[in-house]
Design a protein around this motif. Sequence first.
Motif, mmCIF file in Angstrom:
data_model
loop_
_atom_site.group_PDB
_atom_site.id
_atom_site.type_symbol
_atom_site.label_atom_id
_atom_site.label_comp_id
_atom_site.label_asym_id
_atom_site.label_seq_id
_atom_site.Cartn_x
_atom_site.Cartn_y
_atom_site.Cartn_z
ATOM 1 N N GLY A 4 -74.968 -87.124 -0.830
ATOM 2 C CA GLY A 4 -73.877 -86.320 -1.434
ATOM 3 C C GLY A 4 -72.919 -86.503 -2.289
ATOM 4 O O GLY A 4 -73.224 -86.015 -3.862
ATOM 5 N N GLY A 5 -72.091 -86.785 -1.859
ATOM 6 C CA GLY A 5 -71.052 -87.974 -3.011
ATOM 7 C C GLY A 5 -71.786 -88.661 -3.248
ATOM 8 O O GLY A 5 -71.181 -88.821 -5.348
ATOM 9 N N MET A 6 -72.558 -90.061 -3.575
ATOM 10 C CA MET A 6 -73.616 -90.249 -4.650
ATOM 11 C C MET A 6 -74.110 -89.575 -5.507
ATOM 12 O O MET A 6 -73.001 -89.933 -6.705
ATOM 13 N N VAL A 7 -74.423 -89.006 -5.173
ATOM 14 C CA VAL A 7 -75.241 -87.781 -6.077
ATOM 15 C C VAL A 7 -74.392 -87.114 -7.291
ATOM 16 O O VAL A 7 -74.083 -86.941 -8.080
ATOM 17 N N VAL A 8 -72.919 -86.336 -6.733
ATOM 18 C CA VAL A 8 -72.053 -86.503 -6.974
ATOM 19 C C VAL A 8 -71.835 -86.730 -8.102
ATOM 20 O O VAL A 8 -71.236 -86.584 -9.511
ATOM 21 N N MET A 9 -71.227 -88.381 -7.824
ATOM 22 C CA MET A 9 -71.234 -89.058 -8.995
ATOM 23 C C MET A 9 -71.952 -89.493 -9.782
ATOM 24 O O MET A 9 -71.535 -89.738 -10.899
ATOM 25 N N ALA A 10 -72.972 -89.650 -9.597
ATOM 26 C CA ALA A 10 -73.710 -90.527 -10.749
ATOM 27 C C ALA A 10 -74.641 -88.746 -11.435
ATOM 28 O O ALA A 10 -75.057 -88.871 -13.012
ATOM 29 N N LEU A 11 -74.239 -87.812 -10.617
ATOM 30 C CA LEU A 11 -74.990 -86.868 -12.319
ATOM 31 C C LEU A 11 -74.280 -85.572 -12.533
ATOM 32 O O LEU A 11 -74.583 -85.063 -13.182
ATOM 33 N N VAL A 12 -72.419 -85.769 -12.377
ATOM 34 C CA VAL A 12 -71.561 -85.147 -12.697
ATOM 35 C C VAL A 12 -69.986 -85.711 -12.711
ATOM 36 O O VAL A 12 -70.431 -85.864 -14.096
ATOM 37 N N VAL A 13 -69.912 -86.601 -12.462
ATOM 38 C CA VAL A 13 -68.624 -87.194 -12.425
ATOM 39 C C VAL A 13 -68.942 -88.482 -13.556
ATOM 40 O O VAL A 13 -67.820 -88.356 -14.912
ATOM 41 N N ASN A 14 -69.662 -89.947 -13.468
ATOM 42 C CA ASN A 14 -69.995 -90.549 -13.811
ATOM 43 C C ASN A 14 -70.056 -89.801 -15.605
ATOM 44 O O ASN A 14 -70.061 -90.537 -16.658
ATOM 45 N N PRO A 15 -71.118 -89.049 -15.332
ATOM 46 C CA PRO A 15 -71.436 -88.289 -16.682
ATOM 47 C C PRO A 15 -70.044 -87.642 -17.685
ATOM 48 O O PRO A 15 -70.349 -87.525 -18.535
ATOM 49 N N LEU A 16 -69.000 -87.088 -16.809
ATOM 50 C CA LEU A 16 -67.968 -86.466 -17.376
ATOM 51 C C LEU A 16 -67.345 -87.820 -17.715
ATOM 52 O O LEU A 16 -66.280 -87.855 -19.432
ATOM 53 N N ILE A 17 -67.537 -89.077 -17.589
ATOM 54 C CA ILE A 17 -66.295 -89.984 -17.978
ATOM 55 C C ILE A 17 -67.505 -90.313 -19.224
ATOM 56 O O ILE A 17 -66.810 -90.856 -19.872
ATOM 57 N N VAL A 18 -68.249 -90.806 -19.250
ATOM 58 C CA VAL A 18 -69.444 -91.320 -20.731
ATOM 59 C C VAL A 18 -68.994 -89.718 -21.772
ATOM 60 O O VAL A 18 -68.766 -90.456 -22.543
ATOM 61 N N PHE A 19 -68.940 -88.727 -21.065
ATOM 62 C CA PHE A 19 -68.741 -87.709 -22.530
ATOM 63 C C PHE A 19 -67.196 -87.757 -22.529
ATOM 64 O O PHE A 19 -67.344 -87.455 -23.867
#
Length: 411
Positions: free
Chosen positions: A222-237
Motif C-alpha cells: 500500500g505504501g508503495m502504491v501511494v508513492m507510485a500513484l499519489v506522491v510521485n505524481p505530485l512531485i512531477v506536477f
Amino acid sequence: MAQPFGLIRFLTHGSLVAQIVIGLVLGVALALLAPGVASASGLLGALFVGALKAVAPVLVFVLVAASIANHKQGQRTNIRPILLLYLLGTFLSALVAVLLSFIFPSTLSLVRPEGGLSSPGSIVEVLRDLLMNVVDNPVHALVTGNFIGILAWAVGLGLALRHAADTTKRLIDDLAHAVGAIVHRVIRFAPLGIFGLVAATLADTGFGALWGYAQLLAVLIGGMVVMALVVNPLIVFWKLRTNPYPLVFTCLRESGITAFFTRSSAANIPVNLELCRKLDLPEDSYSVSIPLGATINMEGAAITITVLTLAAAHTLGIVVDLPTALLLSVVASICACGASGVAGGSLLLIPLACSLFGIDNDLAMQVVAVGFIISVLQDSCETALNSSTDVLFTAAACRAEAAGEVARQGA
C-alpha cells in the motif's frame, strides 16, 4: 503465408509490453497446468536476468564515459535537480511508511533465521562501504556490478578524454552505440524471460506462505502504491505543472513491469536507458542519472525498512512518538541510499533501524527472516517502484529544464 510472417513481425517489431503481458499469462497458465515443466522453465528467466546483469555494467561504463567525453561546453546535464528529486522521493516514502504503520500497526510472528546473516552496525559503516565502492578496482567493479565504482571510473575516464582527438571520441561513441544495440536485442527477449520467471516462481514458491503476513504485505505494498500513484505524481506536477499521469503510467508500464519480475535494479538499467531514449531525453543526463538512481533512488527500500522496523516495535510493545518516527524516516532514507553497497539489500539494513528503539540484533535478525519470507512480493514491488521512479524523475527534471529554457528564450 501471411500469418507466419505476421507472427514473426509481431515477435520482432511488435509492442514489447503486449508481448510481456502474453508471456505473463502463459507463465501463470503453465504453473497451474504443469508445475514440473514450469519449474524447469525457470532457466529462461535466469538466462534473461543473467544477460541483463552481464551487459549492464559494460553499457553504463562506456555510455557514461562517451557521454562526458563528447559533452559540449555549456550544455546542461540536469544531474543536480534529478539528484534532489531522488533524495526527496526517498525521504517522503519513509514518511508515508510511518503514517501507514501508525494507522495500520502490524504484528509479526517472529522466527529464528537460519544461516549466518550479518548486517552493518551503524550508518557510518553503511557510508564507509559506499565510499569504498567508489574507489574499487575498475575491473572488480565491472565483474561484481558495483555501479558506484563503475560510475566513478567512467566519469574520471570521460573527463580525461574531453581533450582527446575527435577520432578517439568517435570511437568511444561508436562503442557505446554498439553495446546499446546488444542491449536492444537482449530486451527483445523480455517476454520469454518474464514467462520463465513467472512460471518458475509460482511453481516452486507459490503464495501460501504469504497469507500469514497479509496485513504486513498490505501496508508495505500500500505504501508503495501511494508513492507510485499519489506522491510521485505530485512531485512531477510540482516540477512540470502539467498532468503527470501519462508519464507516470508510461514509466510503470515500460520499466516497472520488467523490474517487478527481474527483481533487480541493476538488471533493469538497460531497460530504463532504452525507455529514456524513447522519451527523447538528453543522453548527457540519463546516461548518468539512471545508473546513479539504481544505486541511491530507493523509495521502496525506505518503505520496507520503515514498515518492518515499526512492526517490530509494535510487536514488542515499544511506543514510538512522532519525533522518533521522524528520526527513523531520516535513518531509513540514509540506509536505503546505501542498500546497494550491502550484501542482501534493504532487508539486512533493518537491524540498524531497529537499534533506534533498543531492539537487539538477535530480535532484529528475526524481523529480517520475516522479510525474506514475504520477499517474493515485497522485493518485486520494491524494485518496480525504485526502477520506474529513476526514469520518472529523470524525465521530470529534464522536461522542466527544457520548458524553462523555452520560457527564457521567449522572454
